[in-house]
Enzyme design. Structure first.
Site, PDB file in Angstrom:
ATOM      1  N   SER A 103       0.818  -1.283  -0.117  1.00  0.00           N
ATOM      2  CA  SER A 103       0.004   0.044  -0.082  1.00  0.00           C
ATOM      3  C   SER A 103       0.970   1.346   0.147  1.00  0.00           C
ATOM      4  CB  SER A 103      -0.799   0.013   1.329  1.00  0.00           C
ATOM      5  OG  SER A 103      -1.830   1.119   1.104  1.00  0.00           O
ATOM      6  N   HIS A 104       0.688   2.032   1.069  1.00  0.00           N
ATOM      7  CA  HIS A 104       1.298   3.625   1.253  1.00  0.00           C
ATOM      8  C   HIS A 104       2.912   3.336   1.791  1.00  0.00           C
ATOM      9  CE1 HIS A 104      -0.496   2.527   4.781  1.00  0.00           C
ATOM     10  NE2 HIS A 104       0.134   3.361   5.441  1.00  0.00           N
ATOM     11  N   ASP A 162      -2.041   6.522  -3.724  1.00  0.00           N
ATOM     12  CA  ASP A 162      -0.927   5.945  -2.827  1.00  0.00           C
ATOM     13  C   ASP A 162      -0.393   4.960  -3.701  1.00  0.00           C
ATOM     14  OD1 ASP A 162      -3.012   4.433  -2.730  1.00  0.00           O
ATOM     15  OD2 ASP A 162      -2.415   3.484  -0.801  1.00  0.00           O
ATOM     16  N   ASP A 204      -0.630   1.402  -4.047  1.00  0.00           N
ATOM     17  CA  ASP A 204      -1.662   0.527  -4.790  1.00  0.00           C
ATOM     18  C   ASP A 204      -2.766   1.272  -5.299  1.00  0.00           C
ATOM     19  OD1 ASP A 204      -2.553   1.018  -2.335  1.00  0.00           O
ATOM     20  OD2 ASP A 204      -3.235  -1.168  -2.156  1.00  0.00           O
ATOM     21  N   ASP A 253      -5.397   2.609  -3.545  1.00  0.00           N
ATOM     22  CA  ASP A 253      -6.577   2.698  -3.046  1.00  0.00           C
ATOM     23  C   ASP A 253      -6.938   3.890  -2.173  1.00  0.00           C
ATOM     24  OD1 ASP A 253      -4.833   1.968  -0.994  1.00  0.00           O
ATOM     25  OD2 ASP A 253      -5.698   0.125  -0.444  1.00  0.00           O
ATOM     26  N   ARG A 254      -5.927   5.043  -1.934  1.00  0.00           N
ATOM     27  CA  ARG A 254      -6.189   6.259  -1.039  1.00  0.00           C
ATOM     28  C   ARG A 254      -6.315   7.323  -2.076  1.00  0.00           C
ATOM     29  NH1 ARG A 254      -3.251   4.997   4.623  1.00  0.00           N
ATOM     30  NH2 ARG A 254      -3.608   2.656   4.686  1.00  0.00           N
ATOM     31  N   LYS A 270     -11.134   0.109  -1.078  1.00  0.00           N
ATOM     32  CA  LYS A 270     -11.070   1.558  -1.272  1.00  0.00           C
ATOM     33  C   LYS A 270     -10.680   1.779  -2.504  1.00  0.00           C
ATOM     34  CE  LYS A 270      -7.371   1.775   2.089  1.00  0.00           C
ATOM     35  NZ  LYS A 270      -7.570   0.484   2.881  1.00  0.00           N
TER      36      LYS A 270
END
Length: 544
Positions: free
Chosen positions: A113-114, A278, A280, A282-283, A377
């Protein structure tokens, strides 16, 4: 081509967290480490035998090698069909989209992710179920249990699959389809939002925007949708090339790590709109000229204005937010007469509510927003939603936000992150707070009296599942809150997150700086938990 049976032994610490298994790259590069976890997925998901699996990741360091390992193992274990993004790439939202559109039995998504990328940084892997969402607790528990007893894994001795061209290939008896990672997702976005209206906004000549892809996975998605399909000027998408180390940056879209983008929105010559996503995809972070939209406010504003977009024109059925997220969305739901839910942090907790049709929109304060179009998300979705609102309302971001506060009141809100804290100190802090919970109600802390103090527990209204110890909540008589949580998304030490919130109904007091408006509560939060003596930190690393 006969499967090879490779003897192995368990590794400690392969318990998936809220978003899968995350460790340093070098941990995953150990012989058998990745293979053990993948085999545990395949052993516990029998529906994959003869079924369809989606595979892809955010392109961070070790992504391509991991994809090749997964393809060989999927073929050896009898998966009939694998859909893999070209280059081994898929954003997390796109993976969910593809699972749902192609009726796959699940997905293996590679991302931390982030978190930063690179040979000395982080890697991650998670399984998404047939609904396209993160595996629920029952699945992750079964996967972890299998990792503790595993004795062998299956693979093929085969050449690497060509991931760089769209084609249908065979690996053993398995059909490997290398697909365009963007196409299905872009088609879904076009069905939800008024692309003609957004294109008109860009064509007007009076609207300036930048999207920072942070050298992460949303680069190709944003280029295709914003510039190619919607006609945004060339250069609208910044840092568009997805790089294995994210260009040496920290792919976390917040005011600290996207400071250069924030600066572009300041002053009379600032951009009208800016956004970032971010690692991947999703943010999201949403900015207007001299205006930062908190994720909590963003969820509430999208809920209040959903009827202005084609995909949500009939209104929304309900809203859910994670417990640490501000109560702004609750106020909108109450005004609309729809249900609202408070869940633990972790997108998987929204899945049952979405599948049951109880909610349409959901979000977390950690820059995550989504809806029933997927079970993840979705950063770029939120950006397009905001663009649709700007095109429909013909107001600035700041005007939309200010009008929302005037109607619903403002929830002043901030999150203070203490990153890489020694685990012993962070856990001691939380344990000490838990011991004090029974005695806190009725106590005066600063200018406020405590009304309620608990360790948040959640009973799923759909399946009755129980999640405990999800964060310590201190609620005051005037409705203000302090929440303490240890994050499960890092790979070393602990991240202590402290959330502070209070409601302000008076429109004449809606333009204060949040750190000023919450100053007394912030001091109370630090003193109550003994943050400095227990962690050695005099100030948070990140404030949002």
């Amino acid at each position: 081509m006969e499967p090879q049976i490779i003897a192995t032994t368990p590794f400690e610490g392969q318990r998936p967290g809220t978003s899968g298994l995350r460790k340093k790259v070098r941990v995953f590069q150990q012989p058998h480490y990745l293979e053990n976890f993948v085999q545990a997925i395949l052993d516990t998901r029998p529906e994959l035998v003869g079924g369809t699996l989606v595979v892809g990741g955010d392109g961070r360091y070790y992504n391509r090698e991991a994809v090749q390992t997964i393809l060989r193992m999927a073929a050896a274990n009898g998966v009939a069909r694998v859909l893999v993004g070209r280059g081994g790439l898929l954003s997390t939202p796109a993976a969910s989209c593809i699972v749902r559109k192609h009726h796959a039995e699940g997905a293996i998504v590679l991302s931390a992710s982030h978190n930063p990328g690179g040979p000395d940084a982080d890697f991650g892997i998670k399984f998404n179920a047939a609904n396209g969402g993160p595996a629920p607790e029952s699945m992750t528990s079964a996967i972890h249990a299998r990792t503790q007893e595993i004795e062998r894994y299956l693979t093929l001795d085969s050449a690497a699959v060509d991931l760089d061209r769209i084609a249908t290939l065979t690996l053993g008896a398995t059909r490997i389809e290398v697909i365009d990672p963007v196409a299905d997702y872009a088609e879904l976005m076009a069905s939800l939002f008024d692309f003609d209206a957004i294109a008109g906004l860009f064509a007007s000549g009076g609207f300036r925007m930048r999207f920072d892809a942070m050298h992460a996975i949303t680069g190709p998605y944003a280029l295709e949708i914003l510039e190619n399909r919607l006609g945004a000027e060339a250069g609208t998408v910044l840092n568009a090339e997805a790089l294995p180390d994210f260009g040496g940056g920290h792919p976390d879209p917040n005011l600290t790590h996207a400071a250069a983008l924030v600066a572009m929105t300041r002053g009379v010559d600032g951009l009208d709109f800016a956004a970032a996503s971010d690692g991947d995809g999703d943010r999201n972070m949403i900015l207007g000229r001299d205006c930062f939209v908190t994720p909590s406010d963003s969820l509430a504003i999208l809920a209040a204005n959903a009827h202005l977009t084609p995909g949500y024109r009939q209104g929304i059925r309900g809203v859910a937010r994670s417990m640490p997220t501000s109560q702004a969305a609750d106020r909108v739901a109450e005004a609309l007469g729809v249900e609202h839910f408070e869940t633990p942090t972790g997108w998987k907790f929204f899945g049952n509510l979405l599948d049951a049709g109880r909610i349409t929109l959901c979000g977390e304060e950690s820059f995550g927003t989504g809806s029933d179009h997927l079970r993840e998300k979705d950063g770029l979705w939120a950006v397009l939603f905001w663009l649709n609102l700007l095109a429909a309302r013909r107001q600035s971001v700041a005007e939309i936000v200010t009008e929302h506060w005037r109607r619903f009141g403002r929830d002043y809100y901030t999150r203070h992150d203490y990153e890489g804290v020694a685990s012993e100190g962070a856990e001691g802090l939380m344990a000490a707070l838990r011991e004090r919970l029974p005695t806190l109600p009725g106590q005066q802390l600063g200018a406020r009296r405590v009304a309620q103090a608990d360790d948040f527990a959640y009973t799923d209204p759909i399946d009755g599942g129980r999640a405990e110890h999800q964060g310590i909540r201190i609620r005051f008589e005037d409705g203000a809150r302090i929440v303490y949580r240890l994050s499960g998304t890092g790979t070393e030490g602990a991240t202590l997150r402290v959330y502070i919130e209070r409601f302000e109904p008076d429109p004449t007091r809606h333009q204060l700086d949040p750190q000023e408006a919450l100053g007394e509560l912030i001091a109370t939060a630090r003193e109550l938990a003994g943050i400095e003596p227990r962690t050695g930190r005099a100030a948070p690393d990140v404030i949002t």
